[in-house]
Design an enzyme around this catalytic site. Sequence first.
Site, mmCIF file in Angstrom:
data_model
loop_
_atom_site.group_PDB
_atom_site.id
_atom_site.type_symbol
_atom_site.label_atom_id
_atom_site.label_comp_id
_atom_site.label_asym_id
_atom_site.label_seq_id
_atom_site.Cartn_x
_atom_site.Cartn_y
_atom_site.Cartn_z
ATOM 1 N N GLU A 39 12.641 89.198 11.569
ATOM 2 C CA GLU A 39 11.655 88.802 12.468
ATOM 3 C C GLU A 39 11.916 87.892 13.669
ATOM 4 O OE1 GLU A 39 9.092 91.027 12.310
ATOM 5 O OE2 GLU A 39 8.649 90.656 10.122
ATOM 6 N N ASP A 42 14.349 90.535 17.722
ATOM 7 C CA ASP A 42 14.594 91.579 18.604
ATOM 8 C C ASP A 42 14.811 91.194 20.155
ATOM 9 O OD1 ASP A 42 11.872 91.022 18.763
ATOM 10 O OD2 ASP A 42 11.347 93.258 18.857
ATOM 11 N N SER A 73 -11.442 107.625 21.595
ATOM 12 C CA SER A 73 -10.895 107.131 20.182
ATOM 13 C C SER A 73 -11.986 106.914 19.383
ATOM 14 C CB SER A 73 -10.298 105.578 20.740
ATOM 15 O OG SER A 73 -10.476 104.970 19.317
ATOM 16 N N SER A 130 -2.568 93.787 12.500
ATOM 17 C CA SER A 130 -2.468 93.393 11.160
ATOM 18 C C SER A 130 -0.638 93.278 11.022
ATOM 19 C CB SER A 130 -3.068 94.039 10.111
ATOM 20 O OG SER A 130 -2.782 95.317 10.173
ATOM 21 N N GLY A 131 0.019 93.403 12.042
ATOM 22 C CA GLY A 131 1.398 93.239 11.815
ATOM 23 C C GLY A 131 1.648 94.809 11.495
ATOM 24 N N LEU A 132 1.247 95.735 11.662
ATOM 25 C CA LEU A 132 1.913 97.067 11.351
ATOM 26 C C LEU A 132 1.993 97.878 12.466
ATOM 27 C CD1 LEU A 132 -0.093 97.787 7.849
ATOM 28 C CD2 LEU A 132 2.083 97.039 8.189
ATOM 29 N N SER A 135 -0.427 98.916 17.912
ATOM 30 C CA SER A 135 -0.551 99.280 19.545
ATOM 31 C C SER A 135 0.747 99.935 19.863
ATOM 32 C CB SER A 135 -0.550 97.894 20.310
ATOM 33 O OG SER A 135 0.168 96.832 19.651
ATOM 34 N N ASP A 179 9.358 97.672 17.313
ATOM 35 C CA ASP A 179 8.266 98.404 16.945
ATOM 36 C C ASP A 179 8.495 99.635 17.537
ATOM 37 O OD1 ASP A 179 7.769 95.848 15.986
ATOM 38 O OD2 ASP A 179 5.958 95.576 17.306
ATOM 39 N N TYR A 229 2.763 84.096 20.629
ATOM 40 C CA TYR A 229 3.935 84.920 20.757
ATOM 41 C C TYR A 229 4.695 84.632 22.034
ATOM 42 C CZ TYR A 229 6.724 89.114 20.261
ATOM 43 O OH TYR A 229 8.139 89.776 20.137
#
Length: 394
Positions: A39, A42, A73, A130-132, A135, A179, A229
């Site tokens: 984490e 990158d 959407s 949620s961290g998955l 986006s 990602d 971030y």
Amino acid sequence: MRYGVCMKSENLVTAFQKLFGSEPSSTYFSPGRVNLIGEYTDFNGGYVLPAAINLGTYYAVGLNTTNRVNVYSDGADGLVSINLTDIADQILNQDWSDYVKGSLVEYHKSALVGEHGVDIYISGDLPRNSGLSSSASLTVGLVFLLNNIWDCNLDRLDIAKMSRSVENDFIGLQCGIMDQFAVAKGQTDHAVCLHCHTLESKLIPFQLDGYEIVITDSRVPRKLSESSYNQRRGECDAALATLQKDLSIDYLCEASVQDVEKCEELRANPIAYKRAKHVVTENSRVLAAVKCLSQNRLAEFGELLYASHNSLRDDFEVSCKELDILVETTKNIAGVLGSRMTGAGFGGCILSLVATSVVPEFIQQLSAAYAAHTSYQATIHCCQIGDGVKQLNN
Ligand code: GLA
């Protein structure tokens, strides 16, 4: 954007027909990703170990006879319609449509915008923010399908890089490439070990004997571009600049743990020192984790997950009370080898390595303890490691 329950392909096609009055020519799936370990390494030129998952974003797509790209959407219940000649003039709307606009802007920058308009219907089953990587899932899927429908000949690495530019240049989030790379290049039953500086990658078989990865969503909401971030990125750059006074390095991950420990100027700045310490120790943990997986030493892999969480909590300071409660609780559940927050943090999900035989008890105990100690109800996903972005039919 709140995606609804995953639509079966035929429902997606019917919904497209109903909305646009024509048949879609193709359907696509773009996954979310879970980062097993690595984490905030990158953008510091280090290693990461993410995997694509079987939750994600679905698209039905067809060319139209106008000069507009129309994207609907169903999770957001919103339609965005952009004239092909106006693509350069897009401004942020602070919602899901920014990823559509940003993707088109990237096509414009590369002079790859097609001659024909496109209709796109989007649905999905990936929890957002949620961290998955909801986006990256949305953006890589869009860039991938536009490449196909406009016949642009981009490869998966180009698609990952363009999708990352959407975040960096249009949205304003200075993220790394993890990602987008995982979503573009993931494969079923494999994690992707990526070196983010050279972009060399290796698929690591990930079929665990008697164990599985369980993802628990804390439901603590967050918005990355508004969060810390970019601030963390700045703190890493400051730590790098200090180390560069003595070392000839381009990325923080080129420094060793000893380099960080013996740099007095860095140690005199507690924030920069802690950020650097997390980054270099996390980078070593990724390599150790790959070794453990290849030798089936799952208990040690689990310990690395806990160590990663501690470092993200104490040195990088991107965890939160709720994520810490989740991780601590898993330590008292039999059959759990390790847990940590996954993704950027500030809320979002943890992942846990859990014996398959105890998954029902795990879900029950973790949900109950979390509800007792916080004001949130956790959502638990037992998801599979799946393929990267792909066309579902012709
Ligand atoms: C987000 C970013 C990634 C990476 C992670 C933290 O997911 O998009 O580039 O920095 O956070 O590891």
